[in-house]
Motif scaffolding. Structure first.
Motif, short mmCIF file in Angstrom:
data_model
loop_
_atom_site.label_atom_id
_atom_site.label_comp_id
_atom_site.label_asym_id
_atom_site.label_seq_id
_atom_site.Cartn_x
_atom_site.Cartn_y
_atom_site.Cartn_z
N GLU A 86 0.83 -1.21 0.00
CA GLU A 86 0.00 0.00 0.00
C GLU A 86 0.86 1.26 0.00
O GLU A 86 0.52 2.26 -0.61
N ASP A 87 1.97 1.18 0.71
CA ASP A 87 2.87 2.34 0.71
C ASP A 87 3.51 2.52 -0.67
O ASP A 87 3.63 3.64 -1.17
N LEU A 88 3.91 1.42 -1.28
CA LEU A 88 4.63 1.53 -2.56
C LEU A 88 3.74 2.03 -3.69
O LEU A 88 4.22 2.69 -4.61
N ILE A 89 2.44 1.75 -3.62
CA ILE A 89 1.58 2.10 -4.75
C ILE A 89 1.38 3.61 -4.90
O ILE A 89 1.04 4.11 -5.96
N ARG A 90 1.62 4.37 -3.82
CA ARG A 90 1.45 5.82 -3.90
C ARG A 90 2.67 6.51 -4.52
O ARG A 90 2.70 7.72 -4.69
N ARG A 91 3.71 5.74 -4.84
CA ARG A 91 4.95 6.34 -5.36
C ARG A 91 4.85 6.64 -6.84
O ARG A 91 3.96 6.14 -7.52
N ASP A 92 5.77 7.47 -7.33
CA ASP A 92 5.60 7.99 -8.69
C ASP A 92 5.86 6.97 -9.80
O ASP A 92 5.01 6.71 -10.63
N LEU A 93 7.06 6.40 -9.80
CA LEU A 93 7.45 5.52 -10.90
C LEU A 93 7.67 4.10 -10.39
O LEU A 93 8.10 3.90 -9.25
N ILE A 95 10.04 2.14 -11.05
CA ILE A 95 11.44 1.90 -10.66
C ILE A 95 11.75 2.54 -9.31
O ILE A 95 12.78 2.24 -8.71
N ASN A 96 10.84 3.42 -8.83
CA ASN A 96 11.00 4.04 -7.51
C ASN A 96 10.12 3.36 -6.47
O ASN A 96 10.05 3.82 -5.33
N ALA A 97 9.41 2.32 -6.87
CA ALA A 97 8.42 1.71 -5.98
C ALA A 97 8.82 0.29 -5.58
O ALA A 97 8.00 -0.61 -5.49
N MET A 98 10.12 0.12 -5.39
CA MET A 98 10.61 -1.18 -4.93
C MET A 98 11.17 -1.03 -3.53
O MET A 98 11.65 0.05 -3.16
N ALA A 99 11.10 -2.12 -2.76
CA ALA A 99 11.64 -2.11 -1.40
C ALA A 99 12.54 -3.33 -1.22
O ALA A 99 12.42 -4.32 -1.93
N GLU A 100 13.42 -3.21 -0.24
CA GLU A 100 14.42 -4.26 -0.04
C GLU A 100 14.62 -4.43 1.46
O GLU A 100 14.76 -3.41 2.16
N ASP A 101 14.64 -5.66 1.95
CA ASP A 101 14.90 -5.84 3.38
C ASP A 101 16.41 -5.98 3.61
O ASP A 101 17.19 -5.85 2.67
N ASP A 102 16.78 -6.26 4.87
CA ASP A 102 18.22 -6.26 5.17
C ASP A 102 18.95 -7.45 4.55
O ASP A 102 20.17 -7.52 4.59
N GLN A 103 18.19 -8.42 3.98
CA GLN A 103 18.82 -9.53 3.26
C GLN A 103 18.86 -9.27 1.76
O GLN A 103 19.12 -10.18 0.98
N GLN A 104 18.53 -8.05 1.35
CA GLN A 104 18.41 -7.68 -0.06
C GLN A 104 17.33 -8.47 -0.80
O GLN A 104 17.41 -8.69 -2.01
N ASN A 105 16.30 -8.92 -0.05
CA ASN A 105 15.13 -9.51 -0.71
C ASN A 105 14.27 -8.37 -1.24
O ASN A 105 13.92 -7.46 -0.51
N LEU A 106 13.94 -8.47 -2.54
CA LEU A 106 13.23 -7.39 -3.19
C LEU A 106 11.72 -7.57 -3.08
O LEU A 106 11.20 -8.66 -3.28
N THR A 107 11.00 -6.49 -2.72
CA THR A 107 9.55 -6.46 -2.84
C THR A 107 9.25 -5.54 -4.01
O THR A 107 9.60 -4.36 -3.96
N VAL A 124 3.20 4.30 -11.50
CA VAL A 124 2.76 3.12 -10.76
C VAL A 124 1.25 2.92 -10.89
O VAL A 124 0.77 1.81 -11.13
N SER A 125 0.50 4.01 -10.72
CA SER A 125 -0.96 3.88 -10.75
C SER A 125 -1.56 5.20 -11.25
O SER A 125 -0.86 6.20 -11.33
#
Ligand code: ATP
Ligand code: MG
Length: 409
Positions: A86-93, A95-107, A124-125
Motif C-alpha cells: 500500500e505504501d509503494l503504490i502511492r509512489r511515482d514511478l 522503478i522508484n516503488a521497490m523495497a528491499e529488506d536487510d537480506q536484499q530480498n526485493l519487494t 505506478v498507478s
C-alpha cells in the motif's frame, strides 16, 4: 516493526549506480514506538523520522488520498496496518516503488525491475496524476538516465500531458518546482529535461517564454541550426558537457528569451533581443524564486551576451561600461561565469561545438587591465569622493585603450 530500504537507493543499486542518500520505510510501527526507540520526528505533516545515529530518513508506511488542489491537498494515513504494498503504490514511478529488506530480498509488486531492464519510466498507478510535481520528477529522471537509454512510457507521457492541460501545474509552489528544475539542470543531459517537458505540454505552462523559442528562426550564417529552441537546448548541452555551475546553466536556458518576442516580419533577425528579453527573464526568475546569483547572472547574460561575442571589436569605452556593469572589481567570479555562458552560447550551434572562443581570454585580460589600475596614486594626487570615482574611470579607460592596442598589434 519491519524496516525496508525504498526508492532511489534500491533503484540505483540495481542499476549499479552509486547510492548517496537512503530512504527507509517502516511497516507495523506507531509514532510512539519510533519515538521510544530514539528516532527524531521531522516536519509536522508527515510521519517521518530521522535515525538517532545515521540521520537517515525513516517514514512510516502510509497511504494518501487527494483532497484538494496542489500539494497541500493530500490526506495522509499512517498506521501499523498499512502494508508495504500500500505504501509503494502511492509512489511515482515503478522503478522508484521497490523495497528491499536487510537480506536484499526485493519487494516489487509493480514490476519496477522489469521496467529497469526495459529502460522505461512508467507511473505506478493512475494516482500519479494527483501530484503535478511528478511531471517535473519524471522529466528529471529522464534527463538523469538518458545515457542509460531510459525513455518515458507512452501512457505515462499521456498522463503528464493531461496533467499539463488540466492547469494543476500552476498550483505547484515555486520552491518545489525550483528544487526539481535546479536538480534537473545539474544532470549530465539537462536538455532531455526540457525536451520531455515540452513533449508533454508542461513547458508551455511552466516556462512559456522558453517554449515560444521553438519554431523561431535565426540567421543561418551565425546559427546553422536555425531554430532558436534547438539552439537553446544545444547551449544547455554545452554547459553540461563543460560542467558549468547552476548559475551558468540557468543563464544559458534564458539568454535568448527576447527572440520569442520578435515580430515575424523581422525574422530571422532579432534586433535588440537582448533588451526585449529582460522582462521575460525577470518573470521566469521570479516565478520560480530562483536564488539571487542565478537571477542576476541570467539577467546580465541576457543583456550582454552579444557584447561578449563582439568583445574584440568593442570600443574601450564600451568595454569599460561592460566591466562596470558586472562590478568586475568586486565580483570577479560573476564575470567569469558570464564569459562561460557566452562561450557556451557560441558553441551551442550546429557544427560549431568545437570552435575556439578567443573572446574569453580577451575579456579576462581586459578585466585584469582595468582591475590593475592603482587607486593609491590618485589618492595621493588629492582626488576624493565622486572626483576620485571619475579619475579611476579615466585611468581604467586609458588602461583598456592600451590593452586593446597591444592585443591588436
Ligand atoms: P534521488 O536519487 O533523486 O534522491 P529518489 O527516488 O530517492 O531519487 P527522493 O526525492 O529522495 O527521490 O524520494 C524518495 C522516494 O519517494 C522516491 O523514490 C519515490 O518513491 C518517492 N517520492 C518522492 N517524491 C514523490 C512524489 N512527489 N510523488 C510520488 N512519490 C514520490
Ligand atoms: Mg532519495
Amino acid at each position: 516493526m519491519r524496516i525496508y530500504k525504498v526508492g532511489g537507493a534500491v533503484r540505483d543499486r540495481l542499476l549499479g549506480k552509486p547510492v548517496t542518500d537512503i530512504d527507509w520505510v517502516v511497516v507495523g510501527a506507531t509514532t510512539e514506538e519510533m519515538l521510544a526507540q530514539g528516532y527524531r520526528p521531522v516536519g509536522a505533516d508527515f510521519p517521518v523520522f530521522l535515525h538517532p545515529k545515521s540521520g537517515e530518513e525513516y517514514a512510516l508506511a502510509r497511504t494518501e488520498r487527494k483532497s484538494g488542489r496542489g500539494y497541500g491537498g493530500f490526506t495522509f494515513h499512517a498506521s501499523p496496518e498499512v502494508t508495504l504494498e500500500e505504501d509503494l503504490i502511492r509512489r511515482d514511478l515503478t522503478i522508484n516503488a521497490m523495497a528491499e529488506d536487510d537480506q536484499q530480498n526485493l519487494t516489487d509488486p509493480y514490476h519496477g525491475q522489469r521496467d529497469l531492464e526495459a529502460r522505461v519510466l512508467r507511473h505506478v498507478s493512475p494516482a500519479f496524476a494527483e501530484d503535478p510535481l511528478r511531471v517535473l520528477r519524471v522529466a528529471r529522471f529522464a534527463a538523469r538516465y538518458a545515457e542509460l537509454g531510459f525513455t518515458v512510457a507512452p501512457e505515462t507521457l499521456e498522463l503528464m500531458r493531461q496533467l499539463s492541460e488540466s492547469g494543476e501545474l500552476k498550483a505547484l509552489t515555486a520552491e518545489r518546482s525550483w528544487k526539481e528544475i535546479s536538480r534537473a539542470l545539474m544532470e549530465d543531459q539537462p536538455r532531455v529535461f526540457i525536451e520531455v517537458l515540452r513533449e508533454c505540454g508542461a513547458l508551455k505552462v511552466l516556462m512559456p517564454e522558453v517554449d515560444a523559442l521553438f519554431g523561431v528562426p535565426q540567421p543561418a550564417a551565425h546559427h546553422p541550426e536555425i531554430d532558436t529552441g534547438v539552439h537553446t537546448l544545444s547551449v544547455l548541452e554545452q554547459a553540461a558537457q563543460h560542467k558549468q555551475p547552476l548559475t551558468v546553466r540557468w543563464a544559458c536556458l534564458l539568454h535568448d528569451l527576447g527572440k520569442g518576442l520578435t515580430p515575424e516580419e523581422e525574422w530571422p533577425r532579432h534586433i535588440a533581443h537582448e533588451h526585449t528579453g529582460l522582462k521575460l527573464i525577470k518573470a521566469v526568475n521570479e516565478r520560480f524564486k530562483a536564488p539571487k546569483d542565478c537571477q542576476e547572472l541570467a539577467l546580465l547574460v541576457g543583456q550582454y551576451h552579444t557584447h561578449g561575442h563582439r568583445a574584440l571589436e568593442l570600443k574601450p569605452s564600451t568595454l569599460l561600461d561592460l566591466l562596470q556593469s558586472f562590478d568586475v572589481y568586486r565580483r570577479p567570479q560573476r564575470f567569469e561565469e558570464f564569459i562561460a555562458a557566452c562561450e557556451m552560447d557560441a558553441r551551442g550551434r550546429k557544427g560549431l561545438e568545437q570552435r575556439s572562443y578567443p573572446q574569453a581570454d580577451y575579456l579576462r585580460g581586459a578585466a585584469t587591465a582595468a582591475r590593475n589600475v592603482a587607486v593609491q596614486p590618485l589618492l595621493e594626487k588629492g582626488f576624493k569622493g565622486p572626483e576620485l570615482g571619475e579619475a579611476i574611470k579615466r585611468e581604467r579607460l586609458k588602461a583598456l585603450k592600451a590593452y586593446k592596442e597591444a592585443a591588436s598589434a
